[in-house]
Enzyme design. Structure first.
Site, short mmCIF file in Angstrom:
data_model
loop_
_atom_site.label_atom_id
_atom_site.label_comp_id
_atom_site.label_asym_id
_atom_site.label_seq_id
_atom_site.Cartn_x
_atom_site.Cartn_y
_atom_site.Cartn_z
N PRO A 9 0.79 -1.23 0.00
CA PRO A 9 0.00 0.00 0.00
C PRO A 9 0.83 1.28 0.00
O PRO A 9 1.88 1.35 0.64
CB PRO A 9 -0.82 -0.10 1.29
CG PRO A 9 -0.14 -1.12 2.11
CD PRO A 9 0.52 -2.07 1.16
N ASN A 10 0.32 2.23 -0.74
CA ASN A 10 0.86 3.59 -0.86
C ASN A 10 2.13 3.68 -1.70
O ASN A 10 2.61 4.78 -1.97
CB ASN A 10 1.09 4.22 0.53
CG ASN A 10 -0.20 4.33 1.31
OD1 ASN A 10 -1.15 4.92 0.81
ND2 ASN A 10 -0.26 3.77 2.50
N ARG A 17 4.93 11.13 -2.87
CA ARG A 17 4.69 10.84 -1.45
C ARG A 17 5.96 11.09 -0.63
O ARG A 17 6.99 10.46 -0.88
CB ARG A 17 4.33 9.36 -1.36
CG ARG A 17 4.30 8.80 0.00
CD ARG A 17 4.27 7.28 -0.04
NE ARG A 17 4.03 6.80 1.31
CZ ARG A 17 4.33 5.59 1.73
NH1 ARG A 17 4.85 4.71 0.89
NH2 ARG A 17 4.11 5.24 2.97
N TYR A 22 11.05 8.92 0.86
CA TYR A 22 10.97 7.83 -0.12
C TYR A 22 11.65 8.14 -1.46
O TYR A 22 11.75 7.26 -2.31
CB TYR A 22 9.50 7.45 -0.35
CG TYR A 22 8.84 6.90 0.90
CD1 TYR A 22 9.19 5.65 1.38
CD2 TYR A 22 7.90 7.65 1.61
CE1 TYR A 22 8.62 5.15 2.54
CE2 TYR A 22 7.31 7.15 2.76
CZ TYR A 22 7.68 5.90 3.23
OH TYR A 22 7.11 5.40 4.37
N ASN A 73 8.09 -5.44 -0.68
CA ASN A 73 8.01 -4.28 0.20
C ASN A 73 6.53 -4.18 0.59
O ASN A 73 5.71 -3.69 -0.19
CB ASN A 73 8.47 -3.01 -0.52
CG ASN A 73 8.39 -1.81 0.41
OD1 ASN A 73 7.79 -1.87 1.48
ND2 ASN A 73 8.99 -0.70 -0.01
N ALA A 76 3.11 -0.46 4.86
CA ALA A 76 2.72 -0.47 6.28
C ALA A 76 2.25 -1.84 6.75
O ALA A 76 2.24 -2.11 7.96
CB ALA A 76 1.64 0.58 6.53
N HIS A 79 4.26 -3.94 9.30
CA HIS A 79 4.19 -3.76 10.75
C HIS A 79 2.89 -4.26 11.36
O HIS A 79 2.72 -4.19 12.57
CB HIS A 79 4.37 -2.27 11.09
CG HIS A 79 5.40 -1.59 10.23
ND1 HIS A 79 6.72 -1.94 10.26
CD2 HIS A 79 5.29 -0.61 9.28
CE1 HIS A 79 7.39 -1.19 9.38
NE2 HIS A 79 6.54 -0.38 8.78
N ASP A 86 1.78 -15.15 7.25
CA ASP A 86 1.30 -16.54 7.09
C ASP A 86 1.28 -16.96 5.62
O ASP A 86 1.60 -18.11 5.30
CB ASP A 86 -0.11 -16.68 7.68
CG ASP A 86 -0.09 -16.79 9.20
OD1 ASP A 86 1.01 -16.94 9.77
OD2 ASP A 86 -1.17 -16.71 9.81
N GLU A 97 12.81 -9.10 2.02
CA GLU A 97 11.99 -7.95 2.43
C GLU A 97 12.79 -6.68 2.17
O GLU A 97 13.94 -6.58 2.59
CB GLU A 97 11.70 -8.11 3.94
CG GLU A 97 10.92 -6.96 4.55
CD GLU A 97 10.77 -7.16 6.07
OE1 GLU A 97 10.98 -8.29 6.58
OE2 GLU A 97 10.45 -6.16 6.74
N HIS A 99 12.79 -2.34 2.14
CA HIS A 99 12.19 -1.05 2.47
C HIS A 99 13.04 0.04 1.85
O HIS A 99 14.28 -0.03 1.91
CB HIS A 99 12.11 -0.85 3.98
CG HIS A 99 11.30 -1.91 4.63
ND1 HIS A 99 9.93 -1.96 4.52
CD2 HIS A 99 11.67 -2.99 5.34
CE1 HIS A 99 9.50 -3.04 5.16
NE2 HIS A 99 10.53 -3.69 5.66
N SER A 101 13.14 3.14 2.88
CA SER A 101 13.71 3.92 3.98
C SER A 101 14.33 2.98 5.03
O SER A 101 14.04 1.78 5.04
CB SER A 101 12.60 4.75 4.64
OG SER A 101 11.63 3.92 5.24
N ARG A 106 13.20 5.60 12.07
CA ARG A 106 11.89 6.26 12.03
C ARG A 106 11.08 5.91 13.28
O ARG A 106 11.63 5.44 14.27
CB ARG A 106 11.19 5.88 10.72
CG ARG A 106 12.03 6.26 9.49
CD ARG A 106 11.35 5.92 8.20
NE ARG A 106 10.07 6.64 8.07
CZ ARG A 106 9.13 6.32 7.19
NH1 ARG A 106 9.33 5.30 6.36
NH2 ARG A 106 8.01 7.00 7.13
N ARG A 110 7.43 1.43 13.38
CA ARG A 110 8.00 0.84 12.15
C ARG A 110 9.14 -0.12 12.45
O ARG A 110 9.71 -0.72 11.54
CB ARG A 110 8.48 1.94 11.20
CG ARG A 110 7.38 2.81 10.68
CD ARG A 110 7.90 3.84 9.68
NE ARG A 110 7.00 4.98 9.61
CZ ARG A 110 5.90 5.03 8.85
NH1 ARG A 110 5.60 4.04 8.06
NH2 ARG A 110 5.13 6.11 8.88
C1 DHK Z 1 7.12 1.86 3.08
C2 DHK Z 1 6.00 2.20 3.73
O1 DHK Z 1 4.88 2.51 3.07
C3 DHK Z 1 5.95 2.31 5.18
O2 DHK Z 1 4.68 2.04 5.72
C4 DHK Z 1 7.00 1.47 5.87
C5 DHK Z 1 8.33 1.37 3.78
C6 DHK Z 1 8.35 1.72 5.23
C7 DHK Z 1 9.59 1.73 3.02
O3 DHK Z 1 10.51 2.32 3.58
O4 DHK Z 1 9.68 1.38 1.83
O5 DHK Z 1 7.03 1.76 7.24
#
Ligand code: DHK
Length: 150
Positions: A9-10, A17, A22, A73, A76, A79, A86, A97, A99, A101, A106, A110
């Site tokens: 997501p996002n 963003r 990011y 990735n 959110a 977390h 699962d 995995e 990320h 950032s 942070r 997180r």
């Molecule tokens: C991306 C997100 O959207 C956050 O919710 C994570 C992660 C960190 C990233 O750093 O790519 O906490």
């Protein structure tokens, strides 16, 4: 060798963003980087992004019959999602995995990752380069052993 790159997501909002966190690359840029890295590393890379937990879980299940590894990735969901953990455990494919950032610099919420429990390795803080690092790890892991000449 096929690797599925999943973004949660996002991450479709990359480029606009919180660019200080990011970076200014878009999701398209990140996916192009993954496909190009895959071509260099002799991996077939397929990229998917969803804002929905259930969709990510379905793609993880489907990966079992079609992929040799997963780069994820989870945004959110990292977390919060025992369901994604699962799903990854249920398919048993090697998982890296990623990320963008460094989550440990942070907010404290997180610092906890459910997904890490299913991960072969974890990369964070290197922006889009982290995806290339993950794919390079897969290229080494999945490469057939070189045979020694007699
Ligand atoms: C991306 C997100 O959207 C956050 O919710 C994570 C992660 C960190 C990233 O750093 O790519 O906490």
């Amino acid at each position: 060798m096929r690797v599925l790159v999943l973004n949660g997501p996002n991450l479709n909002m990359l480029g606009t963003r919180e660019v200080d966190i990011y970076g200014s690359e878009t999701l398209r840029d990140v996916e192009d980087i993954c496909v190009e890295a895959g071509a260099r590393l002799n991996l077939e890379v397929i990229c998917r992004q969803s804002n929905h937990e259930g969709q990510l879980i379905t793609w993880i299940h489907e990966a079992l019959d079609h992929f040799d590894g997963i780069v994820i990735n989870p945004g959110a969901y990292t977390h919060t999602s025992i369901a994604i953990l699962d799903a990854l455990l249920s398919v048993g494919l090697p998982v890296v995995e990623v990320h963008l950032s460094n989550v440990f610099r942070r907010e404290e919420f997180r610092h906890k990752s459910y997904v890490s429990q299913a991960a072969w390795g974890i990369i964070g803080g290197f922006g889009s380069q982290g995806y290339e690092m993950a794919l390079s790890a897969f290229a080494r892991r999945l490469a057939p052993p070189t045979t020694l000449e007699a």
